[in-house]
Design a protein around this motif. Structure first.
Motif, PDB file in Angstrom:
ATOM      1  N   GLY A  96       0.797  -1.231   0.000  1.00 57.74           N
ATOM      2  CA  GLY A  96       0.000   0.000   0.000  1.00 57.74           C
ATOM      3  C   GLY A  96       0.821   1.268   0.000  1.00 57.74           C
ATOM      4  N   VAL A  97       2.131   1.139   0.191  1.00 55.41           N
ATOM      5  CA  VAL A  97       2.962   2.351   0.222  1.00 55.41           C
ATOM      6  C   VAL A  97       4.233   2.152  -0.584  1.00 55.41           C
ATOM      7  CG1 VAL A  97       2.203   3.295   2.413  1.00 55.41           C
ATOM      8  CG2 VAL A  97       3.974   1.581   2.398  1.00 55.41           C
ATOM      9  N   PHE A  98       4.762   3.251  -1.045  1.00 58.72           N
ATOM     10  CA  PHE A  98       6.057   3.252  -1.724  1.00 58.72           C
ATOM     11  C   PHE A  98       6.742   4.545  -1.315  1.00 58.72           C
ATOM     12  CE2 PHE A  98       8.446   4.674  -5.565  1.00 58.72           C
ATOM     13  CZ  PHE A  98       9.481   3.769  -5.442  1.00 58.72           C
ATOM     14  N   GLU A  99       7.816   4.399  -0.572  1.00 57.35           N
ATOM     15  CA  GLU A  99       8.484   5.600  -0.067  1.00 57.35           C
ATOM     16  C   GLU A  99       9.909   5.643  -0.572  1.00 57.35           C
ATOM     17  OE1 GLU A  99       7.798   5.236   4.127  1.00 57.35           O
ATOM     18  OE2 GLU A  99       5.710   5.844   3.921  1.00 57.35           O
ATOM     19  N   THR A 100      10.317   6.776  -1.086  1.00 63.66           N
ATOM     20  CA  THR A 100      11.700   6.938  -1.520  1.00 63.66           C
ATOM     21  C   THR A 100      12.347   7.998  -0.649  1.00 63.66           C
ATOM     22  OG1 THR A 100      10.923   8.504  -3.158  1.00 63.66           O
ATOM     23  CG2 THR A 100      11.366   6.269  -3.915  1.00 63.66           C
ATOM     24  N   SER A 101      13.661   8.098  -0.743  1.00 61.78           N
ATOM     25  CA  SER A 101      14.342   9.047   0.142  1.00 61.78           C
ATOM     26  C   SER A 101      13.950  10.469  -0.243  1.00 61.78           C
ATOM     27  CB  SER A 101      15.858   8.859   0.065  1.00 61.78           C
ATOM     28  OG  SER A 101      16.246   8.850  -1.276  1.00 61.78           O
ATOM     29  N   GLU A 102      13.787  11.280   0.765  1.00 60.90           N
ATOM     30  CA  GLU A 102      13.305  12.642   0.550  1.00 60.90           C
ATOM     31  C   GLU A 102      14.404  13.525  -0.021  1.00 60.90           C
ATOM     32  OE1 GLU A 102      11.907  13.865   4.319  1.00 60.90           O
ATOM     33  OE2 GLU A 102      10.059  12.701   4.184  1.00 60.90           O
ATOM     34  N   SER A 103      13.990  14.592  -0.648  1.00 61.36           N
ATOM     35  CA  SER A 103      14.959  15.573  -1.138  1.00 61.36           C
ATOM     36  C   SER A 103      15.610  16.255   0.067  1.00 61.36           C
ATOM     37  CB  SER A 103      14.257  16.644  -1.962  1.00 61.36           C
ATOM     38  OG  SER A 103      13.423  16.053  -2.914  1.00 61.36           O
ATOM     39  N   ALA A 104      16.853  16.673  -0.131  1.00 60.79           N
ATOM     40  CA  ALA A 104      17.550  17.362   0.956  1.00 60.79           C
ATOM     41  C   ALA A 104      16.833  18.666   1.263  1.00 60.79           C
ATOM     42  CB  ALA A 104      18.990  17.646   0.544  1.00 60.79           C
ATOM     43  N   ARG A 105      16.718  18.963   2.567  1.00 57.29           N
ATOM     44  CA  ARG A 105      16.019  20.190   2.956  1.00 57.29           C
ATOM     45  C   ARG A 105      16.985  21.362   2.898  1.00 57.29           C
ATOM     46  NH1 ARG A 105      13.441  18.156   8.460  1.00 57.29           N
ATOM     47  NH2 ARG A 105      13.745  15.996   7.860  1.00 57.29           N
ATOM     48  N   LYS A 106      16.590  22.382   2.196  1.00 56.96           N
ATOM     49  CA  LYS A 106      17.468  23.548   2.054  1.00 56.96           C
ATOM     50  C   LYS A 106      16.903  24.723   2.861  1.00 56.96           C
ATOM     51  CE  LYS A 106      17.375  23.797  -2.493  1.00 56.96           C
ATOM     52  NZ  LYS A 106      16.769  22.629  -3.143  1.00 56.96           N
ATOM     53  N   ASN A 107      17.768  25.613   3.200  1.00 58.76           N
ATOM     54  CA  ASN A 107      17.304  26.843   3.828  1.00 58.76           C
ATOM     55  C   ASN A 107      17.039  27.861   2.727  1.00 58.76           C
ATOM     56  OD1 ASN A 107      16.607  28.788   5.565  1.00 58.76           O
ATOM     57  ND2 ASN A 107      18.574  28.898   6.642  1.00 58.76           N
ATOM     58  N   TYR A 108      15.909  28.493   2.780  1.00 59.56           N
ATOM     59  CA  TYR A 108      15.575  29.513   1.791  1.00 59.56           C
ATOM     60  C   TYR A 108      15.712  30.868   2.464  1.00 59.56           C
ATOM     61  CZ  TYR A 108      13.478  25.900  -1.178  1.00 59.56           C
ATOM     62  OH  TYR A 108      13.273  24.815  -1.969  1.00 59.56           O
ATOM     63  N   SER A 109      16.265  31.809   1.748  1.00 60.45           N
ATOM     64  CA  SER A 109      16.367  33.131   2.379  1.00 60.45           C
ATOM     65  C   SER A 109      15.063  33.893   2.146  1.00 60.45           C
ATOM     66  CB  SER A 109      17.557  33.908   1.824  1.00 60.45           C
ATOM     67  OG  SER A 109      17.426  34.025   0.427  1.00 60.45           O
ATOM     68  N   PHE A 110      14.706  34.660   3.142  1.00 60.15           N
ATOM     69  CA  PHE A 110      13.432  35.374   3.131  1.00 60.15           C
ATOM     70  C   PHE A 110      13.534  36.587   2.220  1.00 60.15           C
ATOM     71  CE2 PHE A 110      10.193  38.201   4.773  1.00 60.15           C
ATOM     72  CZ  PHE A 110       9.149  37.340   5.045  1.00 60.15           C
ATOM     73  N   GLN A 111      12.632  36.657   1.237  1.00 59.05           N
ATOM     74  CA  GLN A 111      12.648  37.802   0.329  1.00 59.05           C
ATOM     75  C   GLN A 111      11.455  38.708   0.613  1.00 59.05           C
ATOM     76  OE1 GLN A 111      12.091  35.558  -3.165  1.00 59.05           O
ATOM     77  NE2 GLN A 111      13.976  34.396  -2.876  1.00 59.05           N
ATOM     78  N   GLY A 112      11.576  39.902   0.172  1.00 60.87           N
ATOM     79  CA  GLY A 112      10.448  40.831   0.299  1.00 60.87           C
ATOM     80  C   GLY A 112      10.569  41.707   1.525  1.00 60.87           C
ATOM     81  N   SER A 113       9.887  42.811   1.472  1.00 62.72           N
ATOM     82  CA  SER A 113      10.008  43.789   2.548  1.00 62.72           C
ATOM     83  C   SER A 113       8.908  43.572   3.581  1.00 62.72           C
ATOM     84  CB  SER A 113       9.915  45.196   1.951  1.00 62.72           C
ATOM     85  OG  SER A 113       9.381  46.073   2.912  1.00 62.72           O
TER      86      SER A 113
END
Lengths: 991, 194
Positions: free
Chosen positions: A539-556
């Motif tokens: 019932g499930v198929f799990e693959t390794s997750e993408s690496a989690r990246k830090n995103y820089s906050f944009q906008g004022s």
């Protein structure tokens, strides 16, 4: 701890005379005994007496001569190999109850599914399943589902309707496909393929897929796009957080993926496994008292208009801590010390804290993202790289599509799983559009939208469908049918394929999709067929997750502050109002499900209705009482006085007031969607409304004041700090009390169960799990008002502390299976007796219905069958229809009128487990037998086992200092015990 | 005086006779011992289980697996009757049923009320012979309910024979079926009624 005063409702807290009167009565109302005085005069003569005597004599003699009616036994002509009559088969599939797409296991008996449970293989969800998911099986047997396709209201064949639709769609121009959230990647690929079809018909064929959700997370997606450049709903990692701040977000109850969050939440708050050091601290700031808020360590009520200001205040405080210059503040009502302490806790756990908001105010979401960014949570607890697909609603796109339809730029509209005529704030616009635009609905019933559509092509139920689902990136759940379609319906994807002119069915399409997409992502299987069979079976198929990246906050951010300042118009209409979903009915899709309608909301304890939650202070100010009807704009709705509700704001539940859903859901509650405002293209989850008294009162079907516990220490609490102290008081009274009864010797097993109140979040999944397992009937609103609900397990909810912001404790209460059971001693016919392994048995075929047992039960867990619910037309829910009957568990009897029933500790499961061990010749292992409530619990608060096995979990747990029995002083020696609630709450109410 | 006593005695004996008849009749309500209905196909257990020694479990496939022993599906009949006695009018009925996809509607002979749970597999795996509850099936041309199938009858047998396997109970060391039965609470109501 012991000086805390618990109360179930304002009536008890204030000592309302009607409550005290009710409390005194054993049964909530007098039995209706109708007789007239003259009836009492005996007018029967000796002759009459002899006549009656003779008649009954002859009658019983005649009855004795009758034979049982002839019963047929019809075996299979060709028996499928995997089916053994009377033996259950389990199939892995995906839940269709909501878009969270939990992995499930469906139990089928003789080819028909009778129960669904969580699939432990699906690592995301932890093996539990919520109330909606479990009740979803009843919708399969809903006889209001359409029997086949309809063309202009007339029944036609699939060939005919396909011909018509294909002819209409070919070169039609622009077609809008208004879908529900599609967690299925294969379906999305299919729609993409459909879009690209017929390039030769450029300009004449354009398909636009738009996702519509009545409770969307548009603001969150838009804020993510604005500040991080990705238009997603992040995957929140609760299990990796040390502190979580919820801002108007019911993540444990109804928001996004409640089973997953409840499972992660409880893992981080499981003190019984010595998880004392990294106990997850939970702070909630919200308007209505939600299930999530009622579990928080600290809770602060706010008006929805303060939301952005509060988020900004926390952000400002954190900026100070980070040494940055803060932004200009907005006014709010929370005192500075609280904001400071919240910010400090978040700051202390930088990178391991989490702030979640379910708000539809984009400014709030911007501030929340800024907080998470400042705390370094992006890439740790807020995962943007493996996003959640569980709510893809896009309000702005829906609004644009609607405008295009109104201006005549759209030729046709297809509704897949959507019902905007019911759920949209402006239904009249949709009604007008449907009069001029040609439309297809894929609804399984003639709902509000489908009844206005040109063609209706009913979709399968989820349990009849093939599909895949990717609720969170890299976590795939497969859906397989567990029953042949009950109706002449056709899966929506299959319809799309037909209209595309694709040869073959959706199963083949799905398989090909899996071959190209999933098969290549793994290396365990060399052949696709082996991979496919394995995946479908698991019932499930799990693959390794993408690496989690830090995103820089944009906008004022200062721009956002300016924006927030200008949002005055939203709150201008007088009373502030927030919209929420109730645990059972949610957004109203499953409104025809009588199990969900009758499920009492864990917080308000009201079933079969929605209502305006008003804070006690507000009610006093306005002179409103429980059940008083108020007029919101032009909608009349009863008032429920809800402790913990923010003063100056009311809350109303969406999902009620359906008109075209079926006999169980039609006309239950009122539809409040029209009160929601569309603001900047986003359908708001809060706003304002005019409020006036309507001058009448109705009685809500509320289970709140039943079964009062008379102020004893039924629930016990201990703070985390006290728990760590060596002097921490032992909650179990272990000294031996004197008893009149002989000690019973248990030679075989000694069953026992424990409920950890720390982990019980009150979600009520167990209530529905029990109902499905044990054939518990639905009694309807009127009978619930008479306190005759039949649930074998109830969630008792106790408040303590101040009325405006109380602390809440939930306690699942079922038969405690007392060793010295008071019910057993009073039964005149021995219909309730004790078993050698410690169960309190109820024998229905012996019961004559004296109800002495219920009278003598200190826990008030016995339920009397006032009516023959399965054969009485007044209870026209599932048990009275041939189709609805199919959900019944054949291993359990359907109780008749006039007998008492109650929790049997799922004796059928115990017997089944013992029998399996016997057939296999091995000993019974701990955990082999799981009771329905235990199994369904998403937070694993319930443990069942054998005390005779010293290594079993329950044997160890029963030695714990926190373990106690409810009403220990009565010395009835229950085998069901509780664990006192551990929290980081300060005593005496929330600050 | 004598006359009075006679009258009283006669009345009492009539009441006693009718009453005892009524009670014994009433106790038979729902008891179908001796029930032997005509079946849609004249299947003979004597020919199959008796003369030809076909094992019970060959046809009643569920008996050692689950709750129901089950009436065999038509394809099991055709395992043999695809070859044997194909011209018999009774066999032809099965063939026609298969061709027309119309299941055979047998009349149920052994019937327990809904409030009693009985599981074949635990009795079969414990080595109880089919005949102990179903009578000498191998000599029946037409199936008949031989035993009363009442609760008293179940209990009588268990009192006499006990329970053979304590599996699943870690503490019970005895091998004596009667002691096992006492230890596991074999006569508890909720063993069968739930």
């Amino acid at each position: 701890m012991s000086e805390k005063k618990y109360w179930k409702g304002p009536e008890e807290l204030h000592g309302d005379p009607s409550f005290i009167e009710k409390k005194k009565q054993e049964f909530p109302e007098e039995l209706p005994v109708f007789y007239q005085k003259e009836d009492l005069k005996l007018s029967a003569s000796r002759r009459d007496f002899l006549k009656i005597l003779g008649f009954s004599f002859a009658g019983s003699a005649l009855a004795a001569c009758t034979r049982m009616p002839v019963e047929k036994a019809i075996p299979y002509l060709v028996k499928p190999e995997e089916v053994t009559p009377g033996v259950a088969n389990w199939y892995a599939s995906a839940c269709g109850g909501c878009a969270a797409s939990c992995g499930i296991l469906a139990k089928t008996r003789d080819g028909r599914p009778i129960k669904v449970e969580g699939n432990p293989e699906a690592s995301l969800f932890g093996g539990g399943l919520c109330a909606v998911g479990q009740a979803h099986i009843l919708s399969l047997y809903d006889d209001e589902r359409l029997k086949g396709p309809l063309w202009q209201g007339q029944s036609v064949s699939w060939e005919k309707i396909d011909q018509e639709i294909k002819a209409k769609l070919a070169g039609a121009g622009r077609v809008i496909l208004l879908t529900q959230t599609l967690t299925s990647s294969a379906t999305r690929a299919l729609i993409d393929e459909w879009k690209k079809q017929n390039p030769s018909l450029k300009g004449q064929w354009q398909l636009d897929a738009v996702t519509y959700e009545p409770m969307s997370l548009s603001a969150l997606r838009e804020a993510c796009e604005k500040h991080f450049g990705v238009r997603v709903v992040p995957h929140y990692r609760l299990e990796e957080s040390d502190v979580v701040l919820g801002l108007n977000c019911d993540f444990l109850g109804t928001w996004l993926s409640p089973v997953e969050f409840a499972s992660a939440y409880s893992k981080r708050r499981r003190v019984r496994e010595n998880n004392k050091e990294n106990f997850l601290k939970h702070i909630q700031i919200e308007t209505s008292l939600s299930l999530t808020g009622s579990n928080a360590d600290q809770r602060i009520p706010i008006k929805p208009s303060e939301e952005a200001a509060v988020a900004l205040a926390v952000l400002n405080e954190l900026m100070k801590l980070a040494g940055q210059s803060s932004l200009s503040a907005l006014p709010h009502s929370i005192n500075a010390a609280d904001i400071q302490s919240i910010a400090q806790q978040l700051w202390k756990h930088r990178g391991r804290s989490l702030v979640i908001s379910g708000s539809q105010q984009i400014e709030t979401q911007s501030f929340v993202l800024a907080i998470n960014s400042l705390l370094g949570n992006i890439g740790t607890t807020v995962d943007l790289d493996n996003p959640s697909q569980q709510n893809q609603g896009d309000d702005r796109a829906v609004e644009e599509a609607l405008k295009d339809m109104e201006s005549g730029r759209v030729a046709a509209v297809i509704f897949y799983g959507t019902n905007p005529v019911y759920s949209h704030p402006e239904p009249e616009r949709w009604i007008a559009v449907l009069k001029k635009v040609w439309s297809i609905s894929l609804s399984d019933r003639l709902d509000e939208t489908a009844s206005l559509a040109t063609a209706v092509c009913p979709d399968h139920h989820a349990l009849e469908s093939w599909n895949d689902a990717e609720p969170v990136a890299h976590h795939v759940v497969f859906q397989q049918p567990v029953i042949r379609p009950l109706r002449e319906s056709r899966q929506a994807q299959e319809s799309f394929l037909k209209w595309m002119g694709y040869e073959g069915n959706y199963y083949q399409y799905l398989k090909e999709y899996a071959r190209s997409r999933y098969f290549s992502q793994q290396s365990g299987f060399l052949s696709f067929d082996a991979f496919w069979d394995h995946s479908i079976q698991q019932g499930v198929f799990e693959t390794s997750e993408s690496a989690r990246k830090n995103y820089s906050f944009q906008g004022s951010l200062s721009e956002v502050v300016e924006q927030a300042k200008s949002q005055k118009a939203l709150w201008a209409l007088g009373m502030e109002v927030s919209f929420y979903e109730k645990i059972g009915v949610r957004d109203g899709r499953g409104a025809n499900n009588p199990w969900l309608q009758e499920l009492p909301d864990p917080v308000s304890k009201v079933s079969w209705d929605n209502y305006a939650c008003v804070s006690p202070a507000q009610a006093k100010k306005m002179g409103l009482g429980e059940g008083d009807v108020v007029r919101l704009k032009d909608i009349e709705i009863p008032v429920h006085i809800q402790p913990g509700q923010a003063a100056g704001a009311i809350s109303v539940a969406v999902g009620y007031g359906r008109t075209h859903v079926g006999r169980a859901g039609n006309g239950v509650g009122v539809n409040v969607s029209r009160l929601r405002s569309v603001h900047g293209g986003v359908v708001m989850s809060a706003g304002s409304v005019s409020l006036e008294k309507a001058g009448r009162t109705v009685e809500l079907a509320c289970t709140q004041l039943h079964h009062s516990m008379e102020g004893r220490d039924i629930v016990r609490e201990v703070s985390l700090v006290d728990l760590a102290k060596a002097s921490h008081e032992d909650h179990g009274k272990k000294e031996k009390l004197i008893t009149l009864w002989d000690e019973k010797d248990k030679e075989g097993h000694a069953w026992s169960m424990a409920v950890d109140l720390t982990n019980c979040i009150g979600c009520s999944a167990c209530v529905i799990g029990c109902q499905a397992e044990n054939n518990v009937p639905v009694v309807g609103k009127d009978e619930v008002r008479r306190q005759r609900e039949m649930h074998w397990i109830r969630i008792d909810r106790y408040f303590n502390g101040p009325e405006d912001n109380p602390q809440t404790v939930y306690q699942p209460m079922m038969c405690q299976h007392c060793g010295n059971a008071p019910c057993e001693t009073v039964c005149p016919v021995l219909a309730t007796v004790h078993s050698s392994d410690g169960l309190n048995q109820q024998v229905y075929n012996r019961c004559v219905g004296t109800r002495y047992c219920a009278n003598n039960c200190p826990y008030k867990v016995r339920r009397f069958n006032w009516f023959d619910y399965a054969h009485n037309d007044s209870f026209n829910y599932n048990m009275n229809s041939d189709l609805g009957n199919m959900v019944l568990n054949p291993d359990i009897v359907v109780r008749m009128r006039g007998v008492m029933e109650k929790c049997s500790l799922c004796v059928q499961r115990i017997q089944e487990g013992k029998l399996a061990a016997k057939r296999e010749g091995g000993p019974l292992k701990d955990g082999d037998i799981k009771l329905a409530c235990e199994q369904s619990c998403p937070s694993q608060a319930i443990v069942f086992g054998d005390l005779k096995d010293p290594k079993s979990r329950i044997s160890k747990l029963n030695q714990d200092k926190r373990h106690y029995h409810v009403l220990e002083e009565l010395n009835v020696q229950p085998i069901v015990g509780y664990f006192s609630k551990v929290s980081e709450r300060s005593s005496g109410g929330h600050s | 005086m004598v006359k009075k006593i006679v009258v009283i005695l006669v009345v009492l004996s009539i009441i006693w006779f009718v009453g005892s008849q009524l009670i014994s009749q009433a106790r038979q309500v729902g008891v179908n011992q001796g029930y032997e209905p005509d079946q849609p196909i004249a299947f003979s257990h004597k020919v199959h289980a008796g003369d030809n020694q076909v094992a019970c479990l060959y046809c009643h496939v569920g008996a050692d697996k689950g709750r129901h022993a089950g009436i065999p599906s038509a394809n099991i009949c055709m395992n043999c009757h695809g070859q044997i006695k194909t011209d018999s009018p009774e066999i032809k009925k099965i063939k026609i049923a298969l061709e027309q996809k119309k299941p055979i509607e047998w009349l149920k002979v052994h019937r327990l009320p809904d409030f009693a749970y009985f599981n074949h597999s635990q009795h079969v795996t414990a080595g109880v012979n089919c005949q102990e509850c179903h009578g000498e099936v191998q000599s029946m041309t037409r199936m008949r309910q031989e035993k009363p199938l009442t609760m008293g009858w179940c209990i009588d047998c268990h009192r006499a024979k006990g329970i053979v396997s304590p599996s699943g109970h870690p503490d019970i060391k005895t091998k004596n079926p009667k002691e096992i039965m006492k230890a596991v609470g074999g006569l508890d109501c909720a063993k069968c009624h739930y």
